[in-house]
Design a protein around this motif. Structure first.
Motif, PDB file in Angstrom:
ATOM      1  N   CYS A 278       0.830  -1.214   0.000  1.00 27.65           N
ATOM      2  CA  CYS A 278       0.000   0.000   0.000  1.00 27.65           C
ATOM      3  C   CYS A 278       0.861   1.259   0.000  1.00 27.65           C
ATOM      4  N   ARG A 279       1.900   1.276   0.807  1.00 25.54           N
ATOM      5  CA  ARG A 279       2.732   2.476   0.889  1.00 25.54           C
ATOM      6  C   ARG A 279       3.525   2.698  -0.397  1.00 25.54           C
ATOM      7  N   ALA A 280       4.022   1.621  -0.994  1.00 28.85           N
ATOM      8  CA  ALA A 280       4.804   1.758  -2.234  1.00 28.85           C
ATOM      9  C   ALA A 280       3.950   2.222  -3.404  1.00 28.85           C
ATOM     10  N   SER A 281       2.616   2.164  -3.231  1.00 33.57           N
ATOM     11  CA  SER A 281       1.717   2.636  -4.284  1.00 33.57           C
ATOM     12  C   SER A 281       1.813   4.135  -4.492  1.00 33.57           C
ATOM     13  N   VAL A 282       2.495   4.847  -3.605  1.00 32.01           N
ATOM     14  CA  VAL A 282       2.682   6.285  -3.783  1.00 32.01           C
ATOM     15  C   VAL A 282       3.653   6.573  -4.926  1.00 32.01           C
ATOM     16  N   PHE A 283       4.510   5.605  -5.267  1.00 31.05           N
ATOM     17  CA  PHE A 283       5.472   5.811  -6.350  1.00 31.05           C
ATOM     18  C   PHE A 283       4.751   5.747  -7.693  1.00 31.05           C
ATOM     19  N   ALA A 284       4.828   6.821  -8.439  1.00 30.47           N
ATOM     20  CA  ALA A 284       4.197   6.854  -9.761  1.00 30.47           C
ATOM     21  C   ALA A 284       5.071   6.191 -10.801  1.00 30.47           C
ATOM     22  N   ASP A 285       6.333   5.982 -10.478  1.00 36.14           N
ATOM     23  CA  ASP A 285       7.301   5.411 -11.417  1.00 36.14           C
ATOM     24  C   ASP A 285       8.087   4.335 -10.680  1.00 36.14           C
ATOM     25  N   SER A 286       9.144   3.858 -11.290  1.00 36.18           N
ATOM     26  CA  SER A 286       9.955   2.841 -10.640  1.00 36.18           C
ATOM     27  C   SER A 286      10.704   3.427  -9.443  1.00 36.18           C
ATOM     28  N   PHE A 287      11.166   2.563  -8.556  1.00 38.61           N
ATOM     29  CA  PHE A 287      11.880   3.003  -7.366  1.00 38.61           C
ATOM     30  C   PHE A 287      12.888   1.930  -6.962  1.00 38.61           C
ATOM     31  N   ASP A 288      13.918   2.329  -6.237  1.00 41.82           N
ATOM     32  CA  ASP A 288      14.889   1.360  -5.757  1.00 41.82           C
ATOM     33  C   ASP A 288      14.650   1.098  -4.276  1.00 41.82           C
ATOM     34  N   PHE A 330      12.253  -1.332  -8.827  1.00 36.39           N
ATOM     35  CA  PHE A 330      10.995  -2.043  -8.664  1.00 36.39           C
ATOM     36  C   PHE A 330       9.852  -1.189  -9.211  1.00 36.39           C
ATOM     37  N   ARG A 331       8.770  -1.861  -9.582  1.00 38.59           N
ATOM     38  CA  ARG A 331       7.636  -1.159 -10.166  1.00 38.59           C
ATOM     39  C   ARG A 331       6.359  -1.945  -9.877  1.00 38.59           C
ATOM     40  N   LEU A 332       5.277  -1.238  -9.649  1.00 43.34           N
ATOM     41  CA  LEU A 332       3.969  -1.866  -9.484  1.00 43.34           C
ATOM     42  C   LEU A 332       3.167  -1.664 -10.754  1.00 43.34           C
ATOM     43  N   LEU A 333       2.547  -2.734 -11.257  1.00 38.65           N
ATOM     44  CA  LEU A 333       1.626  -2.579 -12.372  1.00 38.65           C
ATOM     45  C   LEU A 333       0.498  -1.652 -11.951  1.00 38.65           C
ATOM     46  N   GLU A 334      -0.045  -0.922 -12.912  1.00 39.44           N
ATOM     47  CA  GLU A 334      -0.992   0.129 -12.583  1.00 39.44           C
ATOM     48  C   GLU A 334      -2.212  -0.405 -11.834  1.00 39.44           C
ATOM     49  N   SER A 335      -2.733  -1.561 -12.228  1.00 40.46           N
ATOM     50  CA  SER A 335      -3.898  -2.124 -11.536  1.00 40.46           C
ATOM     51  C   SER A 335      -3.567  -2.446 -10.082  1.00 40.46           C
ATOM     52  N   ILE A 336      -2.377  -2.970  -9.859  1.00 35.70           N
ATOM     53  CA  ILE A 336      -1.964  -3.332  -8.502  1.00 35.70           C
ATOM     54  C   ILE A 336      -1.650  -2.090  -7.685  1.00 35.70           C
ATOM     55  N   ARG A 337      -1.067  -1.067  -8.340  1.00 37.48           N
ATOM     56  CA  ARG A 337      -0.787   0.186  -7.635  1.00 37.48           C
ATOM     57  C   ARG A 337      -2.096   0.851  -7.195  1.00 37.48           C
ATOM     58  N   GLU A 338      -3.076   0.881  -8.101  1.00 40.11           N
ATOM     59  CA  GLU A 338      -4.364   1.483  -7.766  1.00 40.11           C
ATOM     60  C   GLU A 338      -5.037   0.740  -6.603  1.00 40.11           C
ATOM     61  N   TYR A 339      -4.894  -0.569  -6.609  1.00 38.58           N
ATOM     62  CA  TYR A 339      -5.496  -1.368  -5.522  1.00 38.58           C
ATOM     63  C   TYR A 339      -4.855  -1.002  -4.188  1.00 38.58           C
ATOM     64  N   GLY A 340      -3.533  -0.953  -4.162  1.00 38.01           N
ATOM     65  CA  GLY A 340      -2.837  -0.620  -2.920  1.00 38.01           C
ATOM     66  C   GLY A 340      -3.151   0.781  -2.447  1.00 38.01           C
ATOM     67  N   TRP A 341      -3.194   1.733  -3.389  1.00 34.74           N
ATOM     68  CA  TRP A 341      -3.504   3.119  -3.032  1.00 34.74           C
ATOM     69  C   TRP A 341      -4.927   3.225  -2.473  1.00 34.74           C
TER      70      TRP A 341
END
Length: 782
Positions: A278-288, A330-341
């Motif tokens: 859920c917290r990593a969903s704040v990243f709009a792009d990739s992150f290390d 690392f990167r979250l697919l958009e559907s998974i990022r939206e779910y976490g957010w």
């Protein structure tokens, strides 16, 4: 000086690397190819997780040879503002854009794409669909050969759009089923030794049917096979989907399938893994990993727990792991990022946005603090690869300025970011954020004055001198003599630069002198002193005070060389090349220009590349290399047009340009000159650098040519377009003329057939030919 250890990402296709193999969709691939042949705008539409992006990437990989000017993939998921749509495309194309009445980002795109046969893929458009629709409509109307492929959950609904509704994978029994094939492939990755058999085929088919053939749902389900048998997985999915159907009747079956699968993945995660998701969903792009720790950790989630949770989420296919020259990200697919957010409440979202802004501000501030030293390029790279996250952080503040401390943090960061435009944030975008920051409530007087001076610098570099004049007056008023004397001196400095570019060298020099006294009196940062010396040297060149100009440039050259600084060193090297040209030493000028460009190419600085390319063109013309000079000058002219006024409108530099153009045209004739000039004008900055340093269009790099190529000894050979070819391209052209196939050429030169194909395409474009059978005539007619 030492070789740089870091590089900014080069401008390429932008096609994302896929961590797993492509399965199925062969019929859809053929259909997309047919549609792109018949229609200029095709939208691949479908729900999240159905594979729209994957299909478009595969189509681009398979069909890019059909587009002579290339394929470019532009990801919109990280954008939050329609104002940055054109800029995102320009970034991928390697173009620089500017604000102002003379040209907009849209205009620059259209001018570049007007006659190009290119495929532009715009991915994840649904959250900006109106802006994408308006931009795509204009691009199609005002270009002749451009093809656009969009992926979206919602189609654009504009004239000329062909909507291709991507269906789910077929789920019928047998190995010919796309869904079953995908399941078997992903199951083998999750559980070594897994095979589709008569005993498990029915359970696999039932799983695929229950998941409606949705690829993402199938991939997530397969990660459960390390603890469940196929039969257990099928049974549990039956129960879960039955319950979800009752509780979510308003949703489509495919939406329920994906929702159920992501819900299940979420529930099977540990509490720590869920928190990181859920917290990593704040990243709009990739992150290390360092970013994840900085943004997501607290008393509840420690650094060690983040490392373990990240590894677990990768194993569960929730997080995608990517490896590049920048390391592991690392990167979250958009559907998974939206779910976490969506799992975070409003206060939690604001807290995560605050953390992201703090992290991004730290990256920018580190770049600012390290701008005059050996860490400069590494810090600039950090800004560049986090551009999407920086955009998201700034957007959150600009659209929700409710927290005064957060607003002030953003304002302070932008007020200190004098060189953000050279770190992957374009000149236009930098100006946009600075302008928006001035409208934020509660920004301190000091921060506002600093933002204004940086904005004035950006406006001056763009050639928007009227806007800069107004901004500078406001900046000097706010800074005053006592409130912030260094900022006031910087404002005076930029006033001198503005007058210099406006053709007023006397007042320009007076302002520079005043600024230098202020820097000395108040102890300014060394980068401001070096910047002033570079500007002083340029001004002195315009007044023909060559010895004083050389002294100013040498001062910066020596100091930066001692500490391993690269950016100012490139400008000082350029300045010494300019001095050499004024002293009638074109060979030295060429060497200095090439050296400056080698340093400058590591940075995303369009201004530096352009002014240095112009110097190279002038010096090549003076050497007698008419064709090469025409290409370089044509490219520089095009690049200046996208930045601002040609050569800032300075009479001295425009006179040098006109003299070089006249010389080059006289050497090779009007027809050859016009063809070479047009070739240059069609180049992006990366393409120009590849041409200058003899790198082919496929990305294979050859050694930088002997500088003897640019001396007078070979001037007589420069009589046709053949000099536009690199040595390798000329070698390939000779073999094409002998009738050899690409495969035979590849064997003879020990290259891959694909590389040879790229060489052939590139040399045909350079020679303005449409077929390889025309090569012998082009080679032997001169």
């Amino acid at each position: 000086m030492t070789t740089p250890a870091f590089e900014l990402p080069s401008i390429g296709t932008g096609l994302p690397q896929q961590p797993t193999s492509f399965v199925g969709r062969h019929h859809e691939l053929r259909e997309v190819r047919r549609l792109l042949g018949d229609h200029r705008l095709v939208s691949v539409v479908g729900p999240g997780g159905i594979g729209k992006t994957r299909l478009s990437v595969r189509a681009a990989e398979e069909y890019r040879r059909a587009f002579p000017d290339g394929v470019r993939f532009v990801e919109f998921a990280a954008l939050r503002s329609e104002n940055l749509l054109s800029q995102a495309i320009a970034d991928r194309l390697g173009l620089e854009t500017r604000d102002g009445p003379e040209s907009s980002a849209d205009d620059i795109l259209i001018e570049y794409l007007r006659n190009r046969r290119m495929l532009l893929i715009l991915d994840n458009c649904e959250h900006l669909v109106e802006g994408v629709a308006a931009l795509a409509s204009r691009l199609i109307e005002e270009t002749s050969n451009l093809r656009i492929l969009t992926t979206s959950r919602e189609y654009l609904a504009i004239p000329g759009e062909y909507v291709f509704h991507l269906p789910p994978l077929p789920t019928h029994a047998g190995t010919g089923s796309g869904a079953v094939e995908l399941f078997a492939n992903r199951a083998e990755s999750a559980l070594s030794g897994f095979e589709l058999s008569d005993s498990n085929a029915e359970a696999v088919r039932r799983i695929c049917q229950r998941l409606d053939g949705l690829p993402l749902a199938i991939e997530l389900a397969c990660t459960r096979l390390n603890v469940l048998s196929v039969e257990d997985l099928a049974e549990r999915l039956d129960r879960r989907l039955s319950m979800l159907t009752v509780s979510a009747r308003g949703r489509t079956p495919r939406h329920r399938s994906l929702q159920a699968t992501i819900d299940w993945s979420y529930e099977l995660c540990s509490e720590t893994e869920r928190t990181l998701w859920c917290r990593a969903s704040v990243f709009a792009d990739s992150f290390d990993l360092a970013a994840a720790v900085a943004v997501c950790s607290d008393d509840v989630l420690s650094e060690d727990e983040i490392m373990e949770a990240a590894a677990a989420l990768v194993a569960k296919s929730v997080v995608v792991r990517e490896t590049s020259q920048d390391g592991v990200r690392f990167r979250l697919l958009e559907s998974i990022r939206e779910y976490g957010w969506g799992k975070l409440n409003v206060p939690e979202r604001r807290h995560m946005n605050t953390n992201l802004l703090e992290y991004c501000a730290h990256i920018i501030e580190e770049s600012t603090a390290s701008w005059y030293g050996p860490e400069q390029l590494a810090r600039a790279t950090a800004v560049s690869i986090n551009r999407g996250n920086i955009r998201a952080a700034l957007h959150s503040v600009m659209n929700d300025p409710a927290e005064p401390a957060l607003v002030q943090r953003a304002a302070d960061t932008l007020g200190a970011s004098r060189f953000l435009w050279a770190c992957g944030i374009s000149v236009r975008e930098h100006r946009m954020w600075l302008t928006q920051a001035l409208d934020l409530p509660g920004v301190s007087r000091t921060a506002r004055g600093r933002i204004l001076t940086v904005l004035a610098l950006v406006q001056t570099l763009q050639g928007d001198r009227d806007a800069a004049d107004f901004t500078l007056r406001r900046a000097r008023e706010l800074a005053g003599d006592r409130e912030d004397p260094v900022t006031r001196s910087f404002a005076v400095h930029i006033t001198g630069l503005r007058d210099f570019f406006a053709g007023r060298p006397d007042s320009g020099m007076a302002y520079l002198d005043e600024a230098e006294r202020g820097y000395q009196l108040y102890g300014s940062e060394p980068e401001l002193v070096s910047m002033l010396q570079i500007h002083r040297g340029m001004l002195l060149c315009s007044t023909q005070d060559v010895s004083s100009a050389a002294e100013a440039f040498n001062r910066v050259f020596t100091k930066t060389d001692e500490i391993g600084e690269l950016w100012f060193h490139s400008y000082a090297t350029y300045g010494l090349g300019h001095v050499a040209l004024l002293e009638n030493a074109p060979d030295t000028a060429v060497q200095r220009a090439l050296e400056a460009l080698r340093y400058q190419r590591e940075f995303a600085d369009p201004i530096g590349k352009t002014v240095m390319a112009d110097l190279l063109g002038w010096a090549l013309a003076a050497q007698g290399h008419g064709a090469r000079a025409a290409v370089v000058l044509g490219a520089a002219s095009s690049m200046w047009g996208s930045i601002g006024q040609q050569l800032y409108g300075a009479d001295h530099w425009n006179t040098l340009r006109e003299r070089a153009v006249h010389t080059a045209r006289r050497h090779i004739g009007t027809s050859a000159f016009d063809a070479a000039w047009a070739r240059g004008q069609a180049m992006t900055a990366p393409e120009l650098l590849a041409y200058i340093f003899d790198e082919d269009c496929t990305g294979d790099e050859h050694p930088v040519p002997d500088r003897g190529r640019f001396t007078r000894a070979t001037a007589n050979a420069d009589t046709s377009q053949l000099e536009l070819l690199s040595p390798r391209e000329r070698e390939v052209a000779d073999l094409v003329a002998q009738g050899l196939t690409n495969k035979q050429i590849a064997e003879k030169l020990v290259l891959s057939p694909r590389t040879v194909e790229g060489h052939v395409e590139h040399l045909l474009r350079k020679l303005c030919l449409s077929r390889r059978t025309e090569v012998p005539r082009a080679l032997f007619s001169t």
